[in-house]
Write an enzyme that holds these catalytic residues in place. Structure first.
Site, PDB file in Angstrom:
ATOM      1  CG  HIS A   1      -7.093  -5.217   7.772  1.00  0.00           C
ATOM      2  ND1 HIS A   1      -6.740  -6.353   7.077  1.00  0.00           N
ATOM      3  CD2 HIS A   1      -6.710  -4.176   6.991  1.00  0.00           C
ATOM      4  CE1 HIS A   1      -6.151  -6.018   5.930  1.00  0.00           C
ATOM      5  NE2 HIS A   1      -6.111  -4.688   5.870  1.00  0.00           N
TER       6      HIS A   1
ATOM      7  CE1 TYR B   1     -10.309  14.439  22.756  1.00  0.00           C
ATOM      8  CE2 TYR B   1      -9.859  12.119  22.388  1.00  0.00           C
ATOM      9  CZ  TYR B   1      -9.432  13.375  22.766  1.00  0.00           C
ATOM     10  OH  TYR B   1      -8.137  13.564  23.154  1.00  0.00           O
TER      11      TYR B   1
ATOM     12  CD  GLU C   1      -2.869  -1.412   0.359  1.00  0.00           C
ATOM     13  OE1 GLU C   1      -2.794  -0.778  -0.715  1.00  0.00           O
ATOM     14  OE2 GLU C   1      -3.777  -2.215   0.613  1.00  0.00           O
TER      15      GLU C   1
ATOM     16  CG  HIS D   1      -4.355   0.222   6.073  1.00  0.00           C
ATOM     17  ND1 HIS D   1      -5.732   0.262   6.071  1.00  0.00           N
ATOM     18  CD2 HIS D   1      -4.033  -0.982   5.520  1.00  0.00           C
ATOM     19  CE1 HIS D   1      -6.205  -0.853   5.537  1.00  0.00           C
ATOM     20  NE2 HIS D   1      -5.199  -1.641   5.199  1.00  0.00           N
TER      21      HIS D   1
ATOM     22  CG  HIS E   1      -9.056  -2.734   2.842  1.00  0.00           C
ATOM     23  ND1 HIS E   1      -8.257  -2.473   1.745  1.00  0.00           N
ATOM     24  CD2 HIS E   1      -8.215  -3.140   3.802  1.00  0.00           C
ATOM     25  CE1 HIS E   1      -7.004  -2.752   2.041  1.00  0.00           C
ATOM     26  NE2 HIS E   1      -6.954  -3.157   3.286  1.00  0.00           N
TER      27      HIS E   1
HETATM   28  O1  LIG Z   1      -5.231  -5.535   3.119  1.00  0.00           O
HETATM   29  C1  LIG Z   1      -4.090  -5.655   2.621  1.00  0.00           C
HETATM   30  O2  LIG Z   1      -3.692  -6.630   1.991  1.00  0.00           O
HETATM   31  C2  LIG Z   1      -3.118  -4.495   2.897  1.00  0.00           C
HETATM   32  O3  LIG Z   1      -3.822  -3.302   2.862  1.00  0.00           O
HETATM   33  C3  LIG Z   1      -2.579  -4.704   4.276  1.00  0.00           C
HETATM   34  O4  LIG Z   1      -3.218  -4.310   5.232  1.00  0.00           O
HETATM   35  C4  LIG Z   1      -1.306  -5.419   4.470  1.00  0.00           C
HETATM   36  O5  LIG Z   1      -0.468  -5.331   3.330  1.00  0.00           O
HETATM   37  P1  LIG Z   1       1.108  -5.196   3.496  1.00  0.00           P
HETATM   38  O6  LIG Z   1       1.381  -3.878   4.174  1.00  0.00           O
HETATM   39  O7  LIG Z   1       1.653  -5.260   2.104  1.00  0.00           O
HETATM   40  O8  LIG Z   1       1.554  -6.338   4.367  1.00  0.00           O
HETATM   41 ZN   LIG Z   2      -5.272  -3.554   4.415  1.00  0.00          ZN
END
Ligand SMILES: O=C(O)[C@@H](O)C(=O)COP(=O)(O)O
Ligand SMILES: [Zn+2]
Length: 214
Positions: A101, A126, A80, A99, A166
């Site tokens: 999940h 907040y 990413e 980022h 995602h």
């Molecule tokens: O969801 C995905 O595959 C990527 O957005 C992620 O979270 C992990 O990818 P890498 O940073 O390449 O490990």
């Molecule tokens: Zn991801």
């Protein structure tokens, strides 16, 4: 031979390792999901390597990449990295990107009918004070260049984004700020699921305006 880093870069590497471990230990990151980056004093980016577990980052193996996307050192950067770069290149205040999940924001990202301009209608102060509106980026497969293209368009106006089906992407003036704001959003999403179908008293427009003008 071990590479020598400036003291500020060494500090930045330690911070990334520490925050990655903290996210992982507290369940905000699992497996090898998610990626982090920050802008170094030398103008390059430090990023988590692709496939790395945020709980087990090795400070000496973090990826170093130019803002133009050239891989300088360390392990191969996150898939990413293009969307991380798009955020720095289009928002001068962006000094770090998170980022994840994380569970509740990812659940939210899978719902139909979200307001694409702001998927979190304010009901606590907040999140308004720290983050503001959170637009939804349409679904593209992880690593798709269109994630970077869409984030480049939105970067100048927002501090957080929800990638459909995602998870969240949050920027900050520091990695700490981006991490704190990601947690604030995750807890807000958790509240949304806790409240479920109950009638929520949302903040009024004037209450939101008061928080924004602070
Ligand atoms: O969801 C995905 O595959 C990527 O957005 C992620 O979270 C992990 O990818 P890498 O940073 O390449 O490990
Ligand atoms: Zn991801």
């Amino acid at each position: 031979m071990t590479e020598q880093f400036s003291s500020s870069e060494q500090q930045a590497r330690l911070e990334m390792v520490k925050l990655g471990a903290s996210f992982f230990q507290r369940g905000y990151a699992t497996g090898s999901a998610g990626n982090l980056s920050l802008l170094l004093e030398d103008g390059n980016l430090l990023a988590t390597p692709t496939g790395s577990c945020l709980g087990e980052l090795d400070g000496n193996r973090l990826s170093k990449v130019t803002l133009e996307g050239e891989w300088i050192s360390g392990d191969k950067p996150s898939k990413e990295i293009a969307f991380h770069r798009a955020l720095y290149l289009n928002n001068p205040d962006c000094k770090a990107v998170v980022h994840l999940h994380s569970h509740y924001l990812t659940a939210l990202s899978c719902l139909q009918g979200l307001d694409s301009e702001n998927c979190i209608r304010p009901f606590t102060p907040y999140v308004v004070m720290r983050v503001g509106d959170v637009p939804v980026v349409p679904y593209y497969k992880p690593g798709d260049q269109r994630l970077a293209d869409d984030l480049a368009q939105l970067a100048g106006k927002y501090r957080a984004f929800l990638l459909a089906n995602h998870g969240p992407v949050v920027v900050g003036k520091s990695l700490r700020e981006a991490a704190d704001n990601t947690e604030e959003l995750e807890e807000t999403a958790r509240l949304m699921f806790t409240l479920g179908d109950r009638a929520i008293r949302y903040l009024t427009d004037s209450e939101v305006a008061e928080l924004r003008s602070r």
